[in-house]
Design a protein around this motif. Sequence first.
Motif, PDB file in Angstrom:
ATOM      1  N   LEU A  21       0.872  -1.166   0.000  1.00 48.76           N
ATOM      2  CA  LEU A  21       0.000   0.000   0.000  1.00 48.76           C
ATOM      3  C   LEU A  21       0.909   1.215   0.000  1.00 48.76           C
ATOM      4  O   LEU A  21       1.878   1.264   0.737  1.00 48.76           O
ATOM      5  N   ALA A  22       0.587   2.201  -0.809  1.00 51.02           N
ATOM      6  CA  ALA A  22       1.457   3.370  -0.888  1.00 51.02           C
ATOM      7  C   ALA A  22       0.635   4.646  -0.930  1.00 51.02           C
ATOM      8  O   ALA A  22      -0.516   4.652  -1.352  1.00 51.02           O
ATOM      9  N   CYS A  23       1.250   5.715  -0.472  1.00 49.15           N
ATOM     10  CA  CYS A  23       0.650   7.034  -0.614  1.00 49.15           C
ATOM     11  C   CYS A  23       1.779   8.028  -0.836  1.00 49.15           C
ATOM     12  O   CYS A  23       2.907   7.815  -0.395  1.00 49.15           O
ATOM     13  N   LYS A  24       1.458   9.089  -1.527  1.00 47.15           N
ATOM     14  CA  LYS A  24       2.456  10.121  -1.777  1.00 47.15           C
ATOM     15  C   LYS A  24       2.340  11.196  -0.707  1.00 47.15           C
ATOM     16  O   LYS A  24       1.243  11.643  -0.392  1.00 47.15           O
ATOM     17  N   VAL A  25       3.491  11.568  -0.169  1.00 53.22           N
ATOM     18  CA  VAL A  25       3.573  12.683   0.774  1.00 53.22           C
ATOM     19  C   VAL A  25       4.785  13.524   0.383  1.00 53.22           C
ATOM     20  O   VAL A  25       5.685  13.040  -0.303  1.00 53.22           O
ATOM     21  N   LYS A  26       4.793  14.737   0.833  1.00 53.56           N
ATOM     22  CA  LYS A  26       5.943  15.596   0.545  1.00 53.56           C
ATOM     23  C   LYS A  26       7.188  14.983   1.168  1.00 53.56           C
ATOM     24  O   LYS A  26       7.126  14.374   2.250  1.00 53.56           O
ATOM     25  N   ARG A  27       8.306  15.176   0.489  1.00 55.59           N
ATOM     26  CA  ARG A  27       9.577  14.609   0.945  1.00 55.59           C
ATOM     27  C   ARG A  27       9.874  15.003   2.395  1.00 55.59           C
ATOM     28  O   ARG A  27      10.274  14.174   3.209  1.00 55.59           O
ATOM     29  N   GLU A  28       9.653  16.265   2.721  1.00 61.34           N
ATOM     30  CA  GLU A  28       9.911  16.749   4.082  1.00 61.34           C
ATOM     31  C   GLU A  28       9.066  15.993   5.102  1.00 61.34           C
ATOM     32  O   GLU A  28       9.549  15.597   6.167  1.00 61.34           O
ATOM     33  N   THR A  29       7.806  15.752   4.764  1.00 62.30           N
ATOM     34  CA  THR A  29       6.919  15.016   5.671  1.00 62.30           C
ATOM     35  C   THR A  29       7.414  13.591   5.857  1.00 62.30           C
ATOM     36  O   THR A  29       7.438  13.074   6.985  1.00 62.30           O
TER      37      THR A  29
END
Length: 90
Positions: A21-29
């Motif tokens: 399972l994957a989700c995209k988040v900002k690199r900083e997060t």
Amino acid sequence: MVTEARKRANAKWDKENMVVLACKVKRETAEQFKAACAAQGTTSNAVLQRAVKAYLEEHPAPEQPHTAGNAPDDDTEARRAALLESIKGL
């Protein structure tokens, strides 16, 4: 030491039984999350697995996932498509 045979057996089991399972988040997060997990002596994978299980306990799936020979009907597919569309808006 893990033998090559054990690695192959593990990879086969994972392929048949596991899903990513994957989700995209900002690199900083993502970096902050991984650091917070490490500070607590855990991994992001362990935290996310617990979150998925906790969510399912609070919000049980209305039906079991379909398997071959048990395909969902058109109404089920329509509800699933509507749910996916609503999730995209989150």
